[in-house]
Design an enzyme around this catalytic site. Structure first.
Site, PDB file in Angstrom:
ATOM      1  N   GLY A  58       0.805  -1.219   0.000  1.00 21.69           N
ATOM      2  CA  GLY A  58       0.000   0.000   0.000  1.00 21.69           C
ATOM      3  C   GLY A  58       0.838   1.268   0.000  1.00 21.69           C
ATOM      4  N   THR A  59       1.897   1.270   0.778  1.00 21.06           N
ATOM      5  CA  THR A  59       2.716   2.486   0.879  1.00 21.06           C
ATOM      6  C   THR A  59       3.328   2.835  -0.475  1.00 21.06           C
ATOM      7  OG1 THR A  59       3.203   1.989   3.192  1.00 21.06           O
ATOM      8  CG2 THR A  59       4.694   3.517   2.063  1.00 21.06           C
ATOM      9  N   ASN A 130      -8.462   3.701   8.022  1.00 16.06           N
ATOM     10  CA  ASN A 130      -7.793   2.604   8.715  1.00 16.06           C
ATOM     11  C   ASN A 130      -7.901   2.677  10.232  1.00 16.06           C
ATOM     12  OD1 ASN A 130      -6.012   4.811   7.634  1.00 16.06           O
ATOM     13  ND2 ASN A 130      -4.688   4.042   9.263  1.00 16.06           N
ATOM     14  N   GLN A 160      -7.960  -0.409   3.018  1.00 17.61           N
ATOM     15  CA  GLN A 160      -8.821  -0.923   4.103  1.00 17.61           C
ATOM     16  C   GLN A 160     -10.179  -1.377   3.590  1.00 17.61           C
ATOM     17  OE1 GLN A 160      -8.353  -1.439   7.389  1.00 17.61           O
ATOM     18  NE2 GLN A 160      -6.212  -0.828   7.358  1.00 17.61           N
ATOM     19  N   SER A 180      -3.452  -3.465  -0.796  1.00 14.60           N
ATOM     20  CA  SER A 180      -2.324  -4.106  -0.122  1.00 14.60           C
ATOM     21  C   SER A 180      -2.728  -5.515   0.318  1.00 14.60           C
ATOM     22  CB  SER A 180      -1.931  -3.267   1.092  1.00 14.60           C
ATOM     23  OG  SER A 180      -0.961  -3.946   1.855  1.00 14.60           O
ATOM     24  N   HIS A 182      -1.674  -7.719   2.538  1.00 15.08           N
ATOM     25  CA  HIS A 182      -1.741  -8.219   3.920  1.00 15.08           C
ATOM     26  C   HIS A 182      -3.013  -7.786   4.638  1.00 15.08           C
ATOM     27  CE1 HIS A 182      -0.256  -4.642   6.352  1.00 15.08           C
ATOM     28  NE2 HIS A 182       0.181  -4.282   5.173  1.00 15.08           N
ATOM     29  N   THR A 218      12.487  -6.851  -9.965  1.00 12.51           N
ATOM     30  CA  THR A 218      12.168  -8.257 -10.203  1.00 12.51           C
ATOM     31  C   THR A 218      10.877  -8.620  -9.477  1.00 12.51           C
ATOM     32  OG1 THR A 218      14.489  -8.822 -10.442  1.00 12.51           O
ATOM     33  CG2 THR A 218      13.008 -10.622  -9.851  1.00 12.51           C
ATOM     34  N   CYS A 306       0.690   2.111  12.666  1.00 10.91           N
ATOM     35  CA  CYS A 306       1.945   2.807  12.400  1.00 10.91           C
ATOM     36  C   CYS A 306       2.235   3.884  13.447  1.00 10.91           C
ATOM     37  CB  CYS A 306       1.913   3.449  11.024  1.00 10.91           C
ATOM     38  SG  CYS A 306       1.214   2.382   9.802  1.00 10.91           S
TER      39      CYS A 306
HETATM   40  N1  PLP Z   1      -3.157   2.814   3.430  1.00  5.94           N
HETATM   41  C1  PLP Z   1      -3.952   2.389   4.431  1.00  5.94           C
HETATM   42  C2  PLP Z   1      -5.350   2.904   4.528  1.00  5.94           C
HETATM   43  C3  PLP Z   1      -3.461   1.465   5.356  1.00  5.94           C
HETATM   44  O1  PLP Z   1      -4.243   1.038   6.348  1.00  5.94           O
HETATM   45  C4  PLP Z   1      -2.122   0.994   5.219  1.00  5.94           C
HETATM   46  C5  PLP Z   1      -1.545   0.054   6.197  1.00  5.94           C
HETATM   47  O2  PLP Z   1      -1.952  -0.063   7.312  1.00  5.94           O
HETATM   48  C6  PLP Z   1      -1.356   1.472   4.140  1.00  5.94           C
HETATM   49  C7  PLP Z   1      -1.911   2.380   3.270  1.00  5.94           C
HETATM   50  C8  PLP Z   1       0.045   1.006   3.925  1.00  5.94           C
HETATM   51  O3  PLP Z   1       0.033  -0.275   3.344  1.00  5.94           O
HETATM   52  P1  PLP Z   1       1.313  -1.253   3.469  1.00  5.94           P
HETATM   53  O4  PLP Z   1       1.349  -1.682   4.904  1.00  5.94           O
HETATM   54  O5  PLP Z   1       1.010  -2.373   2.546  1.00  5.94           O
HETATM   55  O6  PLP Z   1       2.495  -0.482   3.058  1.00  5.94           O
END
Ligand code: PLP
Length: 369
Positions: A58-59, A130, A160, A180, A182, A218, A306
Site C-alpha cells: 500500500g505504501t 484505517n 482498508q 495491499s 496483507h 524483479t 503505524c
Molecule cells: N493505506 C492504508 C489505509 C493502510 O491502512 C495501510 C496500512 O496499514 C497502508 C496504506 C500502507 O500499506 P502497506 O502496509 O502495505 O504499506
C-alpha cells in the site's frame, strides 16, 4: 495469511523459483503464474489486466500515485485530512492541501469544491479509514472532481476497503486505486496500484521496467501469486463474511457500551467497514490499556498501527474534532475473515476488567482515603 494463499506461494519459493523476466522454460512458467495473478487481480478490481501494476504494498502504491502524478504534471494536490500517512506525507511533501472532514470523519464536499480548480493535478480520498473504518462517499467525490477539477487525477487508497466493500463497483470512477495484500489474508510486502492510463504518471522506481515501465524491480512471484489467491477468496466470500463480521463488530461495540461507563463508539452513525470497531474510553490512556489487554491475549491498537507508541491523539481523531482527553483513550479492535464469537467473548471479558483496573489506579485520591 489465508492457508490457501500460503499453499499457493510455497512452490514459488522452492521448485518454481525462476525469475519471470528470463527467457527459458522455467522463467516462462513463472511468467504464466504472474499473468494468471494479474488476470485475477484485474477481475476483482474491475480493471483490465494491463492496468494492474504490482508493487511492494500500500505504501508504495500510494507514493507512486501521488508523487508519480506530481512528477508528471506539476500542479496542486489535495487529499482528505484523514488519509493514511502513505498518502498524507507525499501530498504534504509537495505542498498539497488537506480537505477537512466532519465529526464522523467524512470528507466535507463543499470544502473540496472550494479547494480544487483547473490547476489541481491530483485529488486523493481513501475508500475507508484505517483507524475508524469510516467509508467515504467516493462517487460524490468523483463527481466534484470531474466538475470542479477537470484536469485532476482521482486516486483512492482502497487498502482498508478490499476485504469488506465492493471495491470493483465503488472505485470504478477512480483513475488510480491502491490495495495491499496483507489486509485481506495475503502476504506482507505485496500490493497493486490500478493505473487506468499510464500517461498520467511518471515511474518512481526505475530499472528493468518490469511492470510496463510504470514500476521496475524483479517480480515477487510467490507473494503476487499468494495475493491473487487471497483476493479471489476474499471477493468470492465477501458477502457472507461481511454479514457475519458486522454482527461480531456490533456485539462487541454494544457489549462495551453496556458494561464500561464512558465508552464512545467512533463514527457510529455512518457506514463503517465491518473490520474495525473503534472506541474511545474516557479516563484511560490507551497505551496502558493495550499493555493490560496483551496480557489477556487481546492484541489491539491505539490508533493506526503505524502511530502506536506516541501518546498524542491521532491525526484522524484530531481532524474529526475528538477532544484530546478522549482521543488518548482510543482503542482500535480489528476483525478478520476468521474472527469468531469466542474472540468477541474474550475481548468483552478483558477490556472491562482492564479499564476498571486502570481507573482504580488513576482515580484521584478522595479525602480521608
Ligand atoms: N493505506 C492504508 C489505509 C493502510 O491502512 C495501510 C496500512 O496499514 C497502508 C496504506 C500502507 O500499506 P502497506 O502496509 O502495505 O504499506
Amino acid at each position: 495469511m489465508r492457508p490457501e494463499a500460503v499453499e499457493a506461494m510455497l512452490p514459488f519459493l522452492s521448485e518454481r523459483f525462476a525469475n519471470p523476466s528470463g527467457a527459458h522454460a522455467m522463467a516462462r512458467d513463472a511468467r504464466r503464474a504472474i499473468d494468471e495473478a494479474r488476470d485475477v487481480m484485474a477481475c476483482v478490481l474491475g480493471a483490465a489486466p494491463g492496468q494492474i501494476v504490482f508493487t511492494s504494498g500500500g505504501t508504495e502504491s500510494d507514493n507512486l500515485a501521488v508523487l508519480g502524478v506530481h512528477d508528471r504534471r506539476g500542479g496542486t494536490l489535495a487529499c482528505s485530512s484523514v488519509e493514511h500517512h502513505a498518502v498524507l506525507d507525499p501530498v504534504l511533501s509537495r505542498g498539497g492541501r488537506l480537505v477537512r472532514v466532519d465529526e464522523h470523519g467524512v470528507i466535507d464536499l463543499d470544502a473540496l469544491i472550494d479547494m480544487v480548480d483547473g490547476g489541481t493535478a491530483l485529488v486523493s480520498v481513501m475508500l475507508a479509514n484505517n483507524e475508524t473504518g469510516a467509508v467515504q462517499p467516493l462517487a460524490d467525490v468523483a463527481k466534484v472532481v470531474r466538475e470542479h477539477a477537470p484536469h485532476a487525477v482521482l486516486h483512492t487508497d482502497a487498502v482498508q476497503g478490499f476485504s469488506w466493500l465492493d471495491v470493483h463497483e465503488l472505485t470504478s470512477e477512480a483513475d488510480l486505486v491502491s490495495i495491499s495484500a496483507h489486509k485481506f489474508g495475503g502476504p506482507k510486502g505485496a500490493g497493486v496500484l490500478v493505473v487506468r492510463d499510464p500517461s498520467v504518471l511518471t515511474a518512481r522506481q526505475l530499472g528493468g521496467g518490469q511492470e510496463r515501465d510504470v514500476r521496475s524491480g524483479t517480480h515477487n512471484v510467490a507473494s503476487i501469486v499468494a495475493m491473487a489467491r487471497a483476493a479471489e477468496l476474499t471477493a468470492a466470500g465477501r458477502e457472507t463474511t461481511v454479514a457475519r463480521v458486522v454482527a461480531l463488530r456490533d456485539r462487541l461495540a454494544a457489549g462495551l457500551v453496556d458494561v464500561v461507563p464512558g465508552v464512545v463508539v467512533t463514527a457510529a452513525e455512518i457506514e463503517r467497514t465491518a473490520g474495525i470497531c473503534h472506541v474511545c474510553v474516557e479516563g484511560v490512556e490507551s497505551e496502558a490499556l493495550l499493555y493490560l489487554l496483551e496480557k489477556r491475549g487481546v492484541y489491539a491498537s491505539a490508533a493506526s498501527s503505524c502511530s502506536s507508541g506516541a501518546m498524542e491523539s491521532s491525526h484522524v481523531l484530531a481532524a474529526m474534532g475528538v477532544p484530546r482527553d478522549l482521543a488518548i483513550g482510543s482503542l482500535r479492535l480489528s476483525f478478520g475473515y476468521a474472527s469468531t464469537d469466542a474472540d468477541v467473548d474474550l475481548a468483552l471479558e478483558a477490556i472491562p476488567a482492564a479499564v476498571e483496573r486502570l481507573r482504580l489506579f488513576t482515580a484521584p485520591a478522595t479525602a480521608g482515603s
